[in-house]
Motif scaffolding. Sequence first.
Motif, short mmCIF file in Angstrom:
data_model
loop_
_atom_site.label_atom_id
_atom_site.label_comp_id
_atom_site.label_asym_id
_atom_site.label_seq_id
_atom_site.Cartn_x
_atom_site.Cartn_y
_atom_site.Cartn_z
N SER A 30 36.93 26.10 -86.52
CA SER A 30 35.64 25.41 -86.48
C SER A 30 35.48 24.71 -85.14
CB SER A 30 35.52 24.41 -87.64
OG SER A 30 36.42 23.36 -87.45
N ALA A 31 34.24 24.34 -84.85
CA ALA A 31 33.95 23.65 -83.59
C ALA A 31 32.88 22.60 -83.87
CB ALA A 31 33.46 24.65 -82.55
N LYS A 32 33.13 21.39 -83.42
CA LYS A 32 32.20 20.29 -83.67
C LYS A 32 32.15 19.41 -82.43
CE LYS A 32 29.79 17.55 -86.46
NZ LYS A 32 28.42 17.94 -86.75
N ASN A 33 30.94 19.07 -82.00
CA ASN A 33 30.74 18.25 -80.81
C ASN A 33 31.48 18.83 -79.59
OD1 ASN A 33 29.12 16.56 -82.30
ND2 ASN A 33 30.79 15.16 -82.80
N PHE A 34 32.60 18.22 -79.23
CA PHE A 34 33.26 18.61 -77.99
C PHE A 34 34.63 19.23 -78.22
CE2 PHE A 34 30.56 14.87 -77.57
CZ PHE A 34 29.52 15.48 -76.90
N THR A 35 34.96 19.46 -79.48
CA THR A 35 36.31 19.95 -79.76
C THR A 35 36.34 21.23 -80.59
OG1 THR A 35 36.41 18.40 -81.58
CG2 THR A 35 37.53 17.75 -79.57
N LEU A 36 37.38 22.01 -80.30
CA LEU A 36 37.67 23.23 -81.05
C LEU A 36 38.84 22.93 -81.98
CD1 LEU A 36 37.75 25.72 -78.01
CD2 LEU A 36 35.81 25.23 -79.51
N GLN A 37 38.69 23.34 -83.24
CA GLN A 37 39.75 23.11 -84.23
C GLN A 37 40.55 24.40 -84.35
OE1 GLN A 37 39.34 19.92 -85.66
NE2 GLN A 37 41.50 20.16 -86.24
N THR A 38 41.86 24.34 -84.07
CA THR A 38 42.66 25.56 -84.15
C THR A 38 43.18 25.78 -85.57
OG1 THR A 38 44.76 24.49 -83.67
CG2 THR A 38 43.46 25.20 -81.78
N ALA A 43 43.22 19.85 -82.44
CA ALA A 43 41.86 19.68 -81.93
C ALA A 43 41.93 19.71 -80.40
CB ALA A 43 41.28 18.35 -82.40
N LEU A 44 41.20 20.65 -79.79
CA LEU A 44 41.23 20.80 -78.34
C LEU A 44 39.89 20.42 -77.74
CD1 LEU A 44 42.81 24.39 -78.07
CD2 LEU A 44 44.01 22.19 -78.25
N ILE A 45 39.91 19.64 -76.64
CA ILE A 45 38.66 19.41 -75.90
C ILE A 45 38.28 20.72 -75.22
CG2 ILE A 45 37.55 18.13 -74.03
CD1 ILE A 45 39.59 15.94 -74.38
N ASP A 46 37.04 21.15 -75.41
CA ASP A 46 36.63 22.42 -74.81
C ASP A 46 36.14 22.20 -73.38
OD1 ASP A 46 35.83 24.89 -74.14
OD2 ASP A 46 34.16 25.00 -75.55
N CYS A 55 25.78 23.80 -74.16
CA CYS A 55 25.38 22.72 -73.24
C CYS A 55 25.24 21.36 -73.93
CB CYS A 55 24.11 23.09 -72.50
SG CYS A 55 22.78 23.65 -73.56
N HIS A 56 24.96 21.32 -75.23
CA HIS A 56 24.82 20.03 -75.94
C HIS A 56 25.99 19.76 -76.89
CE1 HIS A 56 20.66 20.46 -74.57
NE2 HIS A 56 20.54 21.54 -75.29
N GLY A 57 27.09 20.47 -76.75
CA GLY A 57 28.20 20.34 -77.69
C GLY A 57 27.98 21.23 -78.90
N TYR A 58 29.04 21.40 -79.69
CA TYR A 58 28.99 22.32 -80.83
C TYR A 58 28.29 21.67 -82.02
CZ TYR A 58 32.33 25.18 -78.30
OH TYR A 58 32.94 25.95 -77.36
N HIS A 60 25.27 20.89 -82.85
CA HIS A 60 24.31 19.79 -82.70
C HIS A 60 23.35 19.82 -83.88
CE1 HIS A 60 21.26 17.10 -81.24
NE2 HIS A 60 22.06 16.75 -80.24
N PRO A 61 23.18 18.67 -84.59
CA PRO A 61 22.37 18.69 -85.81
C PRO A 61 20.95 19.23 -85.62
CG PRO A 61 23.13 16.45 -85.28
CD PRO A 61 23.78 17.37 -84.31
N HIS A 62 20.33 18.92 -84.49
CA HIS A 62 18.95 19.40 -84.28
C HIS A 62 18.91 20.93 -84.15
CE1 HIS A 62 14.79 19.53 -83.21
NE2 HIS A 62 15.05 20.01 -82.01
N VAL A 63 19.89 21.47 -83.47
CA VAL A 63 19.94 22.93 -83.30
C VAL A 63 20.23 23.59 -84.65
CG1 VAL A 63 21.08 24.84 -82.10
CG2 VAL A 63 20.72 22.66 -80.91
N ILE A 64 21.20 23.03 -85.37
CA ILE A 64 21.57 23.60 -86.68
C ILE A 64 20.36 23.58 -87.62
CG2 ILE A 64 23.01 23.23 -88.74
CD1 ILE A 64 25.08 23.53 -86.86
N GLU A 65 19.66 22.45 -87.64
CA GLU A 65 18.52 22.31 -88.55
C GLU A 65 17.42 23.32 -88.20
OE1 GLU A 65 15.13 19.05 -89.78
OE2 GLU A 65 16.68 18.47 -88.33
N SER A 66 17.13 23.48 -86.92
CA SER A 66 16.08 24.41 -86.51
C SER A 66 16.44 25.85 -86.88
CB SER A 66 15.85 24.32 -85.00
OG SER A 66 15.61 23.00 -84.63
N VAL A 67 17.71 26.20 -86.64
CA VAL A 67 18.14 27.57 -86.94
C VAL A 67 18.15 27.80 -88.45
CG1 VAL A 67 20.03 29.24 -86.74
CG2 VAL A 67 19.44 27.79 -84.79
N ALA A 68 18.59 26.78 -89.21
CA ALA A 68 18.64 26.92 -90.67
C ALA A 68 17.24 27.14 -91.25
CB ALA A 68 19.30 25.68 -91.28
N LYS A 69 16.27 26.38 -90.74
CA LYS A 69 14.89 26.55 -91.20
C LYS A 69 14.39 27.96 -90.91
CE LYS A 69 12.80 21.95 -90.93
NZ LYS A 69 12.22 21.07 -89.92
#
Length: 441
Positions: A30-38, A43-46, A55-58, A60-69
């Motif tokens: 998984s990937a959240k904000n600025f880190t990759l979970q192995t 947890a690695l800083i990407d 560009c806005h980190g992994y 991002h709630p606004h991006v997720i919400e728009s794509v989900a809609k």
Amino acid sequence: MPDSPTTNKNAIWRPYCQMKTAPPPLEIVSAKNFTLQTADGRALIDGMASWWSVCHGYAHPHVIESVAKQLEKMPHVMFGGITHEPAERLATRLATMLPADLNHVFFADSGSVAVEAAMKMAIGYWRRRGKPERQRFLSFDHAYHGDTTGAMSLCDPDRSMHSAYGDAILSQLHCPLPKDPESENLLHEMLSRHQQEVAGVFLEPLVQGAGGMRFHDASTVQRIRRLCDEHGVLLIADEIATGFGRTGSMFAIDTCEIVPDIICLGKALTAGTMTMAVAVARSEVFNAFWSDDVGDALMHGPTFMANPLACAAANASLDLFEREPQVQRAREMQNQLQAGLSPCRTIPGVVDIRTRGAIGVIQVETLPHLDQLRQQFVDAGVWLRPFGDCIYVTPPLNLPTPFVENLCSAIVNVMSSKRFTTSDAQTITPVAQAGLRPSSR
Ligand SMILES: *Cc1c(COP(=O)(O)O)cnc(C)c1O
């Protein structure tokens, strides 16, 4: 990945990878904000923003919400003979953001395909203007424009994959960037000599990416624009890597104050969520295809062209650029990276440390034991992918200062225990050939 009845070790043919000898890839769950979970719980800083894109980190709630809609409404619909609101809105916004009459957006499904489309626009432009012999392109030493066969022909022939394919690759013209009067003359001579056959000049403005992470000034870009005008050839700006704030302005051409005839954008376009790119043309190019003859149409149309999910992600990303000071953050990161990486200067074999916007590059004489080095970075808690003669970072633009500091100090710590001089290297990677070889980018 362990071998099991459901995973065959060689089921995936991996990119830039010698399948026989490469160590197993790192599994990310998984990937959240600025880190990759192995998969093994780290947890690695990407430091790469997944090849410049996130560009806005992994997640991002606004991006997720728009794509989900959009996913609920309509994940996809063909684009031949059909249009939809997310694409119309995105094209209009891009045309507004880009300078002058860069107003005509062609959707492609990857950066390389956007470059192919731009090549077809330029060749088609000259055919429709009565100069069908103009079908070659000029690009610069250390250029990288993509991996499809047309795009590959534009890459630096000595530092790319040309040698692996020989005569199967289109023959283009290549010369050094006109950084000084001598090389300016060379470009001038080349354009004069080949004026009748050149359709356009391809340029990565300000920063050349995968061909060596090299920088040049706005004045060089302005010189190229001027020479293209003098010789009447099109200028195509490949901002697939530099676009969307990376160099400290929204687009590198904004800093350079020039307008190309076509611009290619990709990578960060969808904030690192889905594959999409665009080639945007000025009216002069677009109008050449405008006629009563269907044969004059631009004949290109990828199956997943203008995918609505990708358009929704891109629109959400543009919202974030409007709402948040991402570009200013990229500008600020330049100094933070410079300060954070500068202790590397004293490490044997370090040739240069350079930063521009949210890009930091440590150039060395040679990078021995590349796989081992990557593993040491992982052990230090950061994800990086050094290649050629460079260790470089292109993090999310909004990477918070403490993360930037941790990223830099991990690099300094790992590198401090090593030497990068050619004479010390046990396995020497010849720098001259090391720019972009298979298993490098
Ligand atoms: C990555 C890149 C491309 C190719 O884009 P893909 O989406 O990988 O096909 C082309 N040009 C530049 C400058 C790039 O950085």
